[in-house]
Design a protein around this motif. Sequence first.
Motif, PDB file in Angstrom:
ATOM      1  N   ALA A 870       0.822  -1.222   0.000  1.00 56.19           N
ATOM      2  CA  ALA A 870       0.000   0.000   0.000  1.00 56.19           C
ATOM      3  C   ALA A 870       0.851   1.266   0.000  1.00 56.19           C
ATOM      4  CB  ALA A 870      -0.965  -0.021   1.185  1.00 56.19           C
ATOM      5  N   PRO A 871       1.844   1.409   0.871  1.00 55.42           N
ATOM      6  CA  PRO A 871       2.683   2.615   0.823  1.00 55.42           C
ATOM      7  C   PRO A 871       3.461   2.741  -0.490  1.00 55.42           C
ATOM      8  CG  PRO A 871       2.979   1.448   2.908  1.00 55.42           C
ATOM      9  CD  PRO A 871       2.220   0.539   2.006  1.00 55.42           C
ATOM     10  N   VAL A 872       3.864   1.610  -1.061  1.00 55.32           N
ATOM     11  CA  VAL A 872       4.626   1.634  -2.313  1.00 55.32           C
ATOM     12  C   VAL A 872       3.767   2.162  -3.449  1.00 55.32           C
ATOM     13  CG1 VAL A 872       5.808   0.201  -4.028  1.00 55.32           C
ATOM     14  CG2 VAL A 872       6.137  -0.233  -1.581  1.00 55.32           C
ATOM     15  N   ARG A 873       2.499   1.795  -3.417  1.00 50.33           N
ATOM     16  CA  ARG A 873       1.586   2.269  -4.467  1.00 50.33           C
ATOM     17  C   ARG A 873       1.509   3.796  -4.461  1.00 50.33           C
ATOM     18  NH1 ARG A 873      -0.407   2.304  -9.143  1.00 50.33           N
ATOM     19  NH2 ARG A 873      -2.600   1.934  -9.544  1.00 50.33           N
ATOM     20  N   LYS A 874       1.618   4.381  -3.289  1.00 55.77           N
ATOM     21  CA  LYS A 874       1.552   5.839  -3.175  1.00 55.77           C
ATOM     22  C   LYS A 874       2.894   6.511  -3.430  1.00 55.77           C
ATOM     23  CE  LYS A 874      -2.213   5.607   0.233  1.00 55.77           C
ATOM     24  NZ  LYS A 874      -2.596   5.904   1.641  1.00 55.77           N
ATOM     25  N   ASN A 875       3.962   5.816  -3.066  1.00 53.68           N
ATOM     26  CA  ASN A 875       5.280   6.436  -3.189  1.00 53.68           C
ATOM     27  C   ASN A 875       6.344   5.360  -3.393  1.00 53.68           C
ATOM     28  OD1 ASN A 875       7.566   8.010  -3.112  1.00 53.68           O
ATOM     29  ND2 ASN A 875       7.502   8.337  -0.890  1.00 53.68           N
TER      30      ASN A 875
END
Length: 907
Positions: A870-875
């Motif tokens: 999830a965090p990777v998808r954003k950044n």
Amino acid sequence: PTKRTNAYFIKPLNNLFTINIMSLFLPPNVQPLAPAATLKTWSDETETGLESTDFFKTPKGMEKRSVGVDYHQLTDSSQSNPVQYVQTILDNTPLPKGRNAFTSIHVVAPPLSAKSISAEQTIETLQSGSDTLGKEMHLHRLNADGCKTASTPMEEYNTIFEAASSLLMSKADRASILIFVGWENVAMDAYAAFIAMLPFRGVQCAIISRRQTYSNLLRLTTPSGTFDFDALTSARMGKFSIHALFGQLPAKKISSPVEQWCPVDISSQDNDEEVVKIPFKIGGLKLPMLTHNGTCDEALYCLSELMKDRFPNGYTPIVSCGETCDALGYGQDMLDALDQDDGFLFAHKSGETYKRYDNYGTDRLFAKINEARKSGAPPVIIAVGGGVNGNCIGLIAGMTNCEFIEVPTTPMHYNDAVTSAKKAFSLVVEDRILSKNILGCFYLPQLAFCVNEWLLSISSANAHATVGEATKTMNMLGMSNSIVGASDFHNILGASEFASDFTKILSEVEGFDNLIGFIENRSIANQKKNIITVGKRIAELRESKLNSSSLKELDSPKETKFLSKPSSMSIASLATLSTAASASDMSLTLDSGISQAPSAGTSSISGYGSEMSLSDDESDDSELEQLIRRRKVMMSNFRDSFHSMDPEKKKSILSFLTTINKEIVCAKAMFLAYSDPFEKYRALLFEYAHTLGHGVEAFANDLYLKARNSGVEVSEDALRLHGQCVGMAVLWAGEMSKDLGKLVGEGYVLHQSFPYLFNRAGGFSFGPIRNLCDELGVGKEEFCEKVLQVVRRDNKRGYCNCSDPKKSVDQLVTCRPGKMLGSDDPNAEVRYLVEVDEEWQGNVLAKAFDGFFDKVADLENGEIKFISSAPVRKNKKILQSRSKSVAAHIRNRLLQAYISDIPVTQN
């Protein structure tokens, strides 16, 4: 320093290992897509005992097949002894391989309206004999509409599928016998061939016929002439669904050679630099597969010339495509390019929910097929689109005995669906998928022709689906072009001809990432959305013209080729669309190297169902023609956007597509070329991760239906295609192996790293589906149970007996990627099946629901790490390493695992 170990050298280079003396791998002259060699060409230091295994044997003469069936005399007088009557049928109908008895009897009988006294007496005899023998018997009545005088093709079609569906709902499987009770109207015997053909994992069929002459028992055609089962058609590879016949006539053996396989001749393209041939075999037959790397117009012209050479006197192209391909104009472009006097565009709903018989059978379609047969311009069914369309319209081709051409617009259709003879529908009831790919036949296309520019319009979901299936293949087969791989798959006949290091797909991850960047770029997404909006309007106008009572035919011959179904976009098909890019990827517009192509005056066109602002000179009479021309310009601009990309990024995308297509085709050919063309035995391995994959796919489609009925919007992130569900299920299968202690340590990490490597865009994360579940009030328990309901109807059941009703069959990797877990049951072992407890499956499903598998592979301090997606998808900047570096490390570690497994018999 250089390290010598046995018969190979390992040399450290930039933290990677390269093989200098390739005794670990097959020798250079045993390359994928090249003739097989023997183990004698290996290093003299290599002694493995593999020389005589099937892996290195290439059979000859497989193309020379014959089909036969035995007719047995079984008179009406023998019904005086029901037990003996039934036993005679059971004894003289061949059992499926690996079975010593039939487990159930399914009787397909005429409707009561047929008023056949003899048929009803036979049914009573079968019931009495079955009861006495302790055999479970089910009675299925044919639909009366399909058995009346002058039934329409649609009535025949529905009769066939209603009966076949009834068999499956009654749990008929490959260990069942289907007894077709004929009556005085012997033309109805033809139904037996089609009904018995459809249960995809097989059912043995016997006909009790009332015919007074043998006639042609190897060709059965329904009374309308529409559905034609010719057992000698080479595209069926000798597969005949009737296994025995019984009746009043003297016993007789019927046998005849199958027609010679004559695919489309592609030799005229030998010197065309724009054409790439991918050699592929199935059942010893060469299936021509071409990729045309020129412009769309050049590619279609090439196909047109190939078809004109095959049909110098003309033919009737029947082009089938789903909603999205129709909207993009691919179907109409195909018809225009083929330039025949008559043609037909069959547009239908898209998606897995509509992979069912009522979506692919219409009065117009069957009328056109029959009309073409009578005209002298034979019908040729052409599948333009994704794998669902290819599978389904291919089944229609198989039922109508038409020539079949596949033109894939997605990589999965090209490398997965085309390379399988199976063409199938799912069992869908009230928009719910009860069982995937379970009603079908085996039927080969005469050509697979890929227009490379058409692959550019795939969605992010399509791209992830392609990779999802590839992660399955890599984990199944690993580095099969090695001594270790040859040992793992020693029993695959002729495997060395196509064996490869399938994990090289990992090295193309950067091209995959760049492809996703292109697809999700806001400008690209909006261009595609606008094209589809225009295409939807074209379909509406086309249908209106076709249905107009005042127009008997359209103004030009080409316009008579139109057909579409007026309907709103199906929710399942939304996964094939690429709409607006997410906010997190807006930066791609600036740094992806994509120029902002002009929109051809379409800025006023927005989403589906919107009003379109057209210029004043677009009158009602010319609107259709003008929109078709406009769409062509818009598609040209769309393709220009790709060609204007940064050259290195464009090169990486093309390399990714080329490699994944080639490697997956190799993988399929490794099993299908000689060993198991009907995918009943060793090739069933390609069902790895499909047990739970099919289950979650059916659940997701049911969830989308519930959302639609509840007025809840489904985000694009939550839409999952078949291959994506398989990719998720690869992770779940790995976890089950770990829980069983069969895949631990680095072997487990490597297995899981394949899908995680390609998950930077979140295409294999369950989180978006979980969010939709929460919005619709669907909890963990309901999710697990609905997936398991599909698992209980899985099409692999019936191949082996489970020791407990709560157990199922599945396939699992052990020790490392490329090594499958075995079974003591010979029927299971030959299919790489193992018995699993439903509780194990439920446990990994519960973990998936909780987000346990929503991860991305990264490389930290020389070790593979799995971090939350999830965090990777954003950044993506939070990742420590580039995906290419992670891929290189994974392949390096897998190579070391293979080196560790080199047989100890080497000196």
